[in-house]
Design a protein around this motif. Structure first.
Motif, PDB file in Angstrom:
ATOM      1  N   MET A   1       0.899  -1.256   0.012  1.00 47.06           N
ATOM      2  CA  MET A   1       0.132  -0.052   0.092  1.00 47.06           C
ATOM      3  C   MET A   1       0.842   1.320  -0.004  1.00 47.06           C
ATOM      4  SD  MET A   1      -3.148  -0.922   2.452  1.00 47.06           S
ATOM      5  CE  MET A   1      -3.775   0.942   2.712  1.00 47.06           C
ATOM      6  N   ALA A   2       1.609   1.419  -0.975  1.00 49.61           N
ATOM      7  CA  ALA A   2       2.637   2.410  -1.200  1.00 49.61           C
ATOM      8  C   ALA A   2       1.703   3.885  -1.300  1.00 49.61           C
ATOM      9  CB  ALA A   2       3.818   2.336  -2.033  1.00 49.61           C
ATOM     10  N   VAL A   3       2.271   4.819  -0.831  1.00 51.51           N
ATOM     11  CA  VAL A   3       1.751   6.314  -0.790  1.00 51.51           C
ATOM     12  C   VAL A   3       2.495   6.738  -2.172  1.00 51.51           C
ATOM     13  CG1 VAL A   3       1.558   8.692   0.027  1.00 51.51           C
ATOM     14  CG2 VAL A   3       1.150   6.629   1.288  1.00 51.51           C
ATOM     15  N   SER A   4       2.227   7.439  -3.067  1.00 49.57           N
ATOM     16  CA  SER A   4       2.788   7.834  -4.099  1.00 49.57           C
ATOM     17  C   SER A   4       2.455   9.484  -4.329  1.00 49.57           C
ATOM     18  CB  SER A   4       2.292   6.995  -5.395  1.00 49.57           C
ATOM     19  OG  SER A   4       1.011   7.253  -5.690  1.00 49.57           O
ATOM     20  N   ALA A   5       2.995   9.901  -5.490  1.00 49.10           N
ATOM     21  CA  ALA A   5       2.698  11.255  -5.895  1.00 49.10           C
ATOM     22  C   ALA A   5       1.494  11.524  -6.517  1.00 49.10           C
ATOM     23  CB  ALA A   5       3.706  11.609  -7.150  1.00 49.10           C
ATOM     24  N   ASP A   6       0.612  10.301  -7.047  1.00 49.95           N
ATOM     25  CA  ASP A   6      -0.614  10.225  -7.315  1.00 49.95           C
ATOM     26  C   ASP A   6      -1.605  10.516  -6.199  1.00 49.95           C
ATOM     27  OD1 ASP A   6       0.039  10.051 -10.218  1.00 49.95           O
ATOM     28  OD2 ASP A   6      -0.471   7.637 -10.077  1.00 49.95           O
ATOM     29  N   ASP A   7      -1.078  10.011  -5.171  1.00 50.52           N
ATOM     30  CA  ASP A   7      -2.096  10.253  -3.815  1.00 50.52           C
ATOM     31  C   ASP A   7      -2.029  11.626  -3.531  1.00 50.52           C
ATOM     32  OD1 ASP A   7      -2.862   7.593  -3.622  1.00 50.52           O
ATOM     33  OD2 ASP A   7      -1.073   7.076  -2.646  1.00 50.52           O
ATOM     34  N   LEU A   8      -0.746  12.190  -3.606  1.00 52.34           N
ATOM     35  CA  LEU A   8      -0.859  13.777  -3.284  1.00 52.34           C
ATOM     36  C   LEU A   8      -1.653  14.354  -4.221  1.00 52.34           C
ATOM     37  CD1 LEU A   8       0.483  15.964  -1.369  1.00 52.34           C
ATOM     38  CD2 LEU A   8       2.602  15.659  -2.889  1.00 52.34           C
ATOM     39  N   ASP A   9      -1.556  14.241  -5.374  1.00 50.66           N
ATOM     40  CA  ASP A   9      -2.356  14.989  -6.404  1.00 50.66           C
ATOM     41  C   ASP A   9      -3.755  14.922  -6.094  1.00 50.66           C
ATOM     42  OD1 ASP A   9      -0.358  15.902  -8.131  1.00 50.66           O
ATOM     43  OD2 ASP A   9      -0.270  14.245  -9.390  1.00 50.66           O
ATOM     44  N   ALA A  10      -4.217  13.406  -5.730  1.00 50.21           N
ATOM     45  CA  ALA A  10      -5.607  13.424  -5.323  1.00 50.21           C
ATOM     46  C   ALA A  10      -6.203  14.130  -4.198  1.00 50.21           C
ATOM     47  CB  ALA A  10      -5.762  11.790  -5.351  1.00 50.21           C
ATOM     48  N   ALA A  11      -5.270  14.147  -3.296  1.00 45.73           N
ATOM     49  CA  ALA A  11      -5.600  14.846  -1.815  1.00 45.73           C
ATOM     50  C   ALA A  11      -5.768  16.381  -2.122  1.00 45.73           C
ATOM     51  CB  ALA A  11      -4.311  14.512  -0.929  1.00 45.73           C
ATOM     52  N   LEU A  12      -4.580  16.823  -3.045  1.00 43.60           N
ATOM     53  CA  LEU A  12      -4.717  18.220  -3.254  1.00 43.60           C
ATOM     54  C   LEU A  12      -5.913  18.498  -4.027  1.00 43.60           C
ATOM     55  CD1 LEU A  12      -0.988  18.533  -4.474  1.00 43.60           C
ATOM     56  CD2 LEU A  12      -2.018  19.957  -2.269  1.00 43.60           C
TER      57      LEU A  12
ATOM     58  N   LEU B   1     -14.950  18.496   4.237  1.00 49.61           N
ATOM     59  CA  LEU B   1     -14.033  17.876   3.158  1.00 49.61           C
ATOM     60  C   LEU B   1     -14.237  16.509   3.261  1.00 49.61           C
ATOM     61  CD1 LEU B   1     -11.322  18.515   1.818  1.00 49.61           C
ATOM     62  CD2 LEU B   1     -10.107  17.731   3.678  1.00 49.61           C
ATOM     63  N   ASP B   2     -14.171  15.786   1.960  1.00 48.41           N
ATOM     64  CA  ASP B   2     -14.591  14.490   1.786  1.00 48.41           C
ATOM     65  C   ASP B   2     -13.514  13.926   1.090  1.00 48.41           C
ATOM     66  OD1 ASP B   2     -16.097  11.845   1.973  1.00 48.41           O
ATOM     67  OD2 ASP B   2     -17.176  12.446   0.386  1.00 48.41           O
ATOM     68  N   PRO B   3     -12.278  13.538   1.573  1.00 47.80           N
ATOM     69  CA  PRO B   3     -11.226  13.115   0.575  1.00 47.80           C
ATOM     70  C   PRO B   3     -11.417  11.651   0.229  1.00 47.80           C
ATOM     71  CG  PRO B   3     -10.501  13.191   3.119  1.00 47.80           C
ATOM     72  CD  PRO B   3     -11.933  13.809   2.940  1.00 47.80           C
ATOM     73  N   PRO B   4     -10.513  11.160  -0.663  1.00 45.88           N
ATOM     74  CA  PRO B   4     -10.635   9.795  -1.212  1.00 45.88           C
ATOM     75  C   PRO B   4     -10.329   8.757   0.082  1.00 45.88           C
ATOM     76  CG  PRO B   4      -9.188  11.051  -2.523  1.00 45.88           C
ATOM     77  CD  PRO B   4      -9.621  11.878  -1.302  1.00 45.88           C
ATOM     78  N   ARG B   5     -11.061   7.784   0.176  1.00 45.71           N
ATOM     79  CA  ARG B   5     -10.667   6.936   1.461  1.00 45.71           C
ATOM     80  C   ARG B   5      -9.527   6.085   1.041  1.00 45.71           C
ATOM     81  NH1 ARG B   5     -14.203  10.277   2.651  1.00 45.71           N
ATOM     82  NH2 ARG B   5     -15.594  10.046   4.688  1.00 45.71           N
ATOM     83  N   ASP B   6      -9.427   5.421   0.065  1.00 42.88           N
ATOM     84  CA  ASP B   6      -8.230   4.716  -0.151  1.00 42.88           C
ATOM     85  C   ASP B   6      -6.886   5.481  -0.207  1.00 42.88           C
ATOM     86  OD1 ASP B   6      -8.792   6.336  -2.367  1.00 42.88           O
ATOM     87  OD2 ASP B   6      -7.682   5.239  -4.118  1.00 42.88           O
ATOM     88  N   VAL B   7      -6.934   6.866  -0.506  1.00 44.28           N
ATOM     89  CA  VAL B   7      -5.593   7.633   0.062  1.00 44.28           C
ATOM     90  C   VAL B   7      -5.511   7.723   1.459  1.00 44.28           C
ATOM     91  CG1 VAL B   7      -4.603   9.756   0.062  1.00 44.28           C
ATOM     92  CG2 VAL B   7      -5.674   8.927  -2.069  1.00 44.28           C
ATOM     93  N   CYS B   8      -6.602   7.947   2.232  1.00 43.46           N
ATOM     94  CA  CYS B   8      -6.547   8.148   3.799  1.00 43.46           C
ATOM     95  C   CYS B   8      -6.069   6.650   4.185  1.00 43.46           C
ATOM     96  CB  CYS B   8      -7.840   8.287   4.429  1.00 43.46           C
ATOM     97  SG  CYS B   8      -8.510  10.091   3.847  1.00 43.46           S
ATOM     98  N   ALA B   9      -6.483   5.524   3.773  1.00 40.21           N
ATOM     99  CA  ALA B   9      -5.941   4.322   4.243  1.00 40.21           C
ATOM    100  C   ALA B   9      -4.413   4.063   3.973  1.00 40.21           C
ATOM    101  CB  ALA B   9      -6.903   3.104   3.610  1.00 40.21           C
ATOM    102  N   ARG B  10      -3.864   4.429   2.827  1.00 40.06           N
ATOM    103  CA  ARG B  10      -2.666   4.322   2.478  1.00 40.06           C
ATOM    104  C   ARG B  10      -1.748   5.390   3.432  1.00 40.06           C
ATOM    105  NH1 ARG B  10      -4.769   3.374  -2.500  1.00 40.06           N
ATOM    106  NH2 ARG B  10      -4.648   5.510  -3.215  1.00 40.06           N
ATOM    107  N   LEU B  11      -2.335   6.356   3.693  1.00 42.32           N
ATOM    108  CA  LEU B  11      -1.584   7.204   4.602  1.00 42.32           C
ATOM    109  C   LEU B  11      -1.429   6.683   5.991  1.00 42.32           C
ATOM    110  CD1 LEU B  11      -3.297  10.768   3.784  1.00 42.32           C
ATOM    111  CD2 LEU B  11      -0.924   9.775   3.016  1.00 42.32           C
ATOM    112  N   LEU B  12      -2.536   6.199   6.541  1.00 42.14           N
ATOM    113  CA  LEU B  12      -2.636   5.244   7.974  1.00 42.14           C
ATOM    114  C   LEU B  12      -1.511   4.151   8.033  1.00 42.14           C
ATOM    115  CD1 LEU B  12      -6.483   5.180   8.632  1.00 42.14           C
ATOM    116  CD2 LEU B  12      -4.681   6.279  10.232  1.00 42.14           C
ATOM    117  N   ALA B  13      -1.414   3.532   6.907  1.00 38.54           N
ATOM    118  CA  ALA B  13      -0.670   2.509   6.912  1.00 38.54           C
ATOM    119  C   ALA B  13       0.952   2.732   6.692  1.00 38.54           C
ATOM    120  CB  ALA B  13      -0.942   1.468   5.647  1.00 38.54           C
ATOM    121  N   ARG B  14       0.997   3.900   6.250  1.00 39.26           N
ATOM    122  CA  ARG B  14       2.375   4.327   5.983  1.00 39.26           C
ATOM    123  C   ARG B  14       2.785   5.286   7.180  1.00 39.26           C
ATOM    124  NH1 ARG B  14       6.666   6.267   6.479  1.00 39.26           N
ATOM    125  NH2 ARG B  14       8.390   6.775   4.895  1.00 39.26           N
ATOM    126  N   LEU B  15       2.341   6.245   7.414  1.00 39.35           N
ATOM    127  CA  LEU B  15       2.282   6.970   8.725  1.00 39.35           C
ATOM    128  C   LEU B  15       2.049   6.673  10.137  1.00 39.35           C
ATOM    129  CD1 LEU B  15       2.018  10.469   7.010  1.00 39.35           C
ATOM    130  CD2 LEU B  15       4.199   9.121   7.285  1.00 39.35           C
TER     131      LEU B  15
END
Length: 197
Positions: A1-12, A139-153
């Motif tokens: 579940m790596a966090v990528s630049a695409d996740d940052l783009d999606a969050a922004l 704010l209603d962010p993408p849940r898949d991104v949030c899951a990857r952030l939790l797993a990484r940080l």
């Protein structure tokens, strides 16, 4: 579940889409429960994300790169939101062009590009949510991104809160709210260093 630049783009994109309709409002109101107002919170996001990009470029071992990015003092809410987005897009571009073996200083561990992308996502999402609250928005962010952030940080929280909505779990992990049986955190820290290092 790596966090990528695409996740940052999606969050922004999530943050900008949520806040853009409110650029005609007064951004001098407090951002959620922060001491900063909405304008200065957005400025902080831009500065922070550009700082993370600077870390990946200069790669200092024991300190932050010595610069501060600031929005023009007369920037409108739309312009300071643009400044925050620009900082994030610069970080995403830097993450995309930095090898995975690169490490740079962060007080919570020497981070790799994935770590800086993840920290950038959290800064954008949580402070974006602070601003949204201050302006009466959600704010209603993408849940898949949030899951990857939790797993990484926050790997312990990802495991312990596996049955909780990832956005809710991320806000709990950063001291934004309480959960049933779990009081609101008054101190918290993420893990910047890669898992296993």
């Amino acid at each position: 579940m790596a966090v990528s630049a695409d996740d940052l783009d999606a969050a922004l994109s999530s943050v900008v889409a949520s806040l853009r309709p409110a650029v005609g409002l007064d951004w001098s109101v407090p951002a959620g429960s922060l001491e900063w107002d909405c304008w200065h919170t957005a400025e902080h996001v831009g500065d922070c994300l550009m700082s993370f990009a600077g870390q990946l470029v200069a790669r200092p071992e024991k300190r932050f790169v010595r610069f501060m990015a600031a929005a023009d003092k007369d920037a409108s809410p739309a312009e300071v939101l643009e400044f925050a987005e620009a900082g994030g897009r610069i970080l995403a571009a830097t993450v995309r062009t930095t090898g995975p073996g690169v490490r740079a200083y962060h007080p919570t561990g020497r981070a790799d590009p994935e770590g800086f992308a993840a920290m950038g996502c959290v800064e954008a999402l949580l402070h974006g949510d602070d601003i949204a609250q201050g302006l009466g928005l959600a704010l209603d962010p993408p849940r898949d991104v949030c899951a990857r952030l939790l797993a990484r940080l926050f790997p312990d929280a990802a495991r312990d809160l596996a049955d909780v909505d990832p956005w809710t779990a991320l806000r709990w992990s950063t001291g934004r709210l309480a959960l049933p049986g779990r009081p609101r955190l008054t101190e918290w820290s993420w893990r910047a260093a890669p898992l296993g290092e």
